[in-house]
Design an enzyme around this catalytic site. Structure first.
Site, PDB file in Angstrom:
ATOM      1  N   HIS A 401       0.816  -1.216   0.000  1.00 29.07           N
ATOM      2  CA  HIS A 401       0.000   0.000   0.000  1.00 29.07           C
ATOM      3  C   HIS A 401       0.853   1.272   0.000  1.00 29.07           C
ATOM      4  O   HIS A 401       0.344   2.367  -0.287  1.00 29.07           O
ATOM      5  CB  HIS A 401      -0.935  -0.002   1.218  1.00 29.07           C
ATOM      6  CG  HIS A 401      -2.273   0.601   0.933  1.00 29.07           C
ATOM      7  ND1 HIS A 401      -2.434   1.736   0.168  1.00 29.07           N
ATOM      8  CD2 HIS A 401      -3.525   0.220   1.293  1.00 29.07           C
ATOM      9  CE1 HIS A 401      -3.719   2.037   0.089  1.00 29.07           C
ATOM     10  NE2 HIS A 401      -4.408   1.130   0.748  1.00 29.07           N
ATOM     11  N   ARG A 402       2.131   1.169   0.295  1.00 35.75           N
ATOM     12  CA  ARG A 402       2.993   2.347   0.238  1.00 35.75           C
ATOM     13  C   ARG A 402       3.239   2.800  -1.196  1.00 35.75           C
ATOM     14  O   ARG A 402       3.541   3.966  -1.447  1.00 35.75           O
ATOM     15  CB  ARG A 402       4.342   2.050   0.914  1.00 35.75           C
ATOM     16  CG  ARG A 402       4.242   1.718   2.394  1.00 35.75           C
ATOM     17  CD  ARG A 402       5.569   1.234   2.952  1.00 35.75           C
ATOM     18  NE  ARG A 402       6.007  -0.002   2.295  1.00 35.75           N
ATOM     19  CZ  ARG A 402       7.149  -0.636   2.607  1.00 35.75           C
ATOM     20  NH1 ARG A 402       7.928  -0.148   3.558  1.00 35.75           N
ATOM     21  NH2 ARG A 402       7.480  -1.734   1.982  1.00 35.75           N
TER      22      ARG A 402
END
Length: 428
Positions: A401-402
């Protein structure tokens, strides 16, 4: 001991081709070494006589260690003076933060995060780490502590300025001090065995590859914010094209597998969604121009992930033949580091084992990995409301998700699904 890849710290000598007293010349194979990923022969680079073997077959030595001595031609071994080790270089102060280090240098200096993908995650710093109490710990001591379930917060160091060194960890292991709880990630064999006292069992010592798998995948799962996207892909058109292509292929030229189409489809999908063709690099994201796709290959004792470079520009037959070659040499541990390091995403396919659906752990610093299950006949609703059976495959995209947000991951998975369901677009 030669350096086989930027991340290899040691090697095990499995065989000597020469004996002490044998004459050697450049190109003669001296010994065979095995790391946690590859096995290869090491040739001599000089002429002379193999005067002494310092590391025997079956023993391990760190990179740079002297494993044998070759005396110059005509030289007398007995009168040869002992070599003196060069004075150690003055230590350099470690950088305060990763951001102060050039990006490429940082990536090269760090180690692999999992057994079958060798793109490195930049570390926070390159100096000795600190415990929660502020005590410095050497890298070797930290590794030994992790492998043996030692709680560094409960340790005191005997090194300079109280630094915890490897000898402290070895002493704690011998005394049983500083142990983590038996169910902790780094619990030792003795701790776990204590839970099964009286139970008949066999002990299987960890080799380098399995130890790397255990350490790296735990770190990956704990430090990466995973989320998962799942889709069912209709395979009928692809299976038909595959059958026709294989039937019309010249003898011994190629034989396409479903996995070859999956590799090509993911490579093209990454080109259509370039923001997802990326890796995590600590203080930035690196996006790639080409799709270098790694494919997990099960080998004895673990996994390796050879990489198909520029897969978006290669034909299916070229991908098929290259993958077969890489997989065969991976199982023999004959891959070169350049053949399994790098890449921008990966594929793990367990469909051939009958697995319907699974989620794969991301290989840092990658931002995605595609898990592919088996194609099965499933009932679906037709346009007219009736029920028909089609061949479907479940694909699960694991995302960091980064780097990849939900919408971006969904866009990548949709592009992959579109290509698999309309495979003719992979041919033009």
């Amino acid at each position: 001991m030669p350096q086989l890849g930027e991340t290899v710290a040691e090697g095990k000598i499995t065989k000597w081709f020469k004996s002490a007293g044998d004459a050697v010349k450049p190109g003669d194979n001296l010994f065979e070494i095995e790391t946690d990923k590859v096995s290869m022969e090491v040739p001599s680079i000089t002429s002379g006589t193999l005067a002494e073997i310092k590391v025997q077959a079956g023993e391990t030595a760190i990179v740079g260690a002297v494993v044998a001595v070759i005396a110059g031609e005509g030289g007398l071994v007995a009168s040869a003076p002992a070599a003196k080790a060069p004075p150690p270089a003055a230590p350099k102060a470690p950088p305060a933060t990763f951001a102060a280090i050039p990006q490429q240098q940082a990536i090269q200096a760090s180690g692999p995060l999992d057994p079958f993908f060798e793109v490195r995650t930049p570390p926070r710093n390159f100096g000795p780490a600190k415990t929660a109490g502020g005590t410095y710990v050497t890298p070797l001591a930290r590794r030994l502590a992790g492998e043996n379930g030692i709680d560094l917060a409960r340790m005191s160091g005997s090194g300079p300025r109280g630094r915890i060194v490897a000898a402290d960890i070895e002493s704690a292991i011998a005394k049983g001090d500083g142990r983590a709880t038996p169910m902790a990630t780094g619990a030792s064999a003795a701790q776990v065995k204590a839970l099964y006292q009286g139970v008949e069992l066999d002990e299987v010592p960890l080799d380098g590859m399995r130890a790397t798998i255990a350490r790296r995948l735990v770190e990956a799962k704990q430090t990466i914010p995973h989320f998962y996207l799942v889709t069912d892909v209709t395979m009928d058109a692809l299976l038909k094209i595959r059958e026709e292509a294989n039937a019309g292929a010249p003898k011994d030229s190629y034989k396409l597998s479903v996995n070859d189409f999956v590799i090509k489809a993911l490579a093209l999908a990454l080109q259509r969604v370039p923001a997802a063709n990326a890796v995590w690099a600590g203080d930035r994201i690196l996006r790639f121009k080409h799709s270098d796709v790694g494919v997990a290959v099960a080998i004895d004792g673990g996994l390796l992930t050879p990489v198909i470079r520029n897969a978006e520009g290669k034909s299916l037959s070229a991908i098929s033949n290259e993958m077969k070659n890489l997989a065969a040499r991976a199982k023999e541990k004959k891959l070169k580091p350049a053949e399994y390091q790098g890449g921008s995403s990966a594929i793990s396919n367990l469909g051939m084992y009958g697995v319907r659906e699974f989620s794969a752990i991301i290989n840092p610093p990658h931002a995605t990995i595609l898990a592919v299950g088996a194609a099965q006949r499933r009932p679906v609703e037709a346009d007219d409301g009736s029920v028909k059976f089609v061949s479907q495959m479940t694909a699960t995209l694991s995302c960091d998700h980064r780097v990849v947000d939900g919408a971006l991951g969904a866009e990548l998975l949709a592009a992959f699904k579109s290509l698999i369901e309309s495979p003719v677009r992979m041919l033009v």
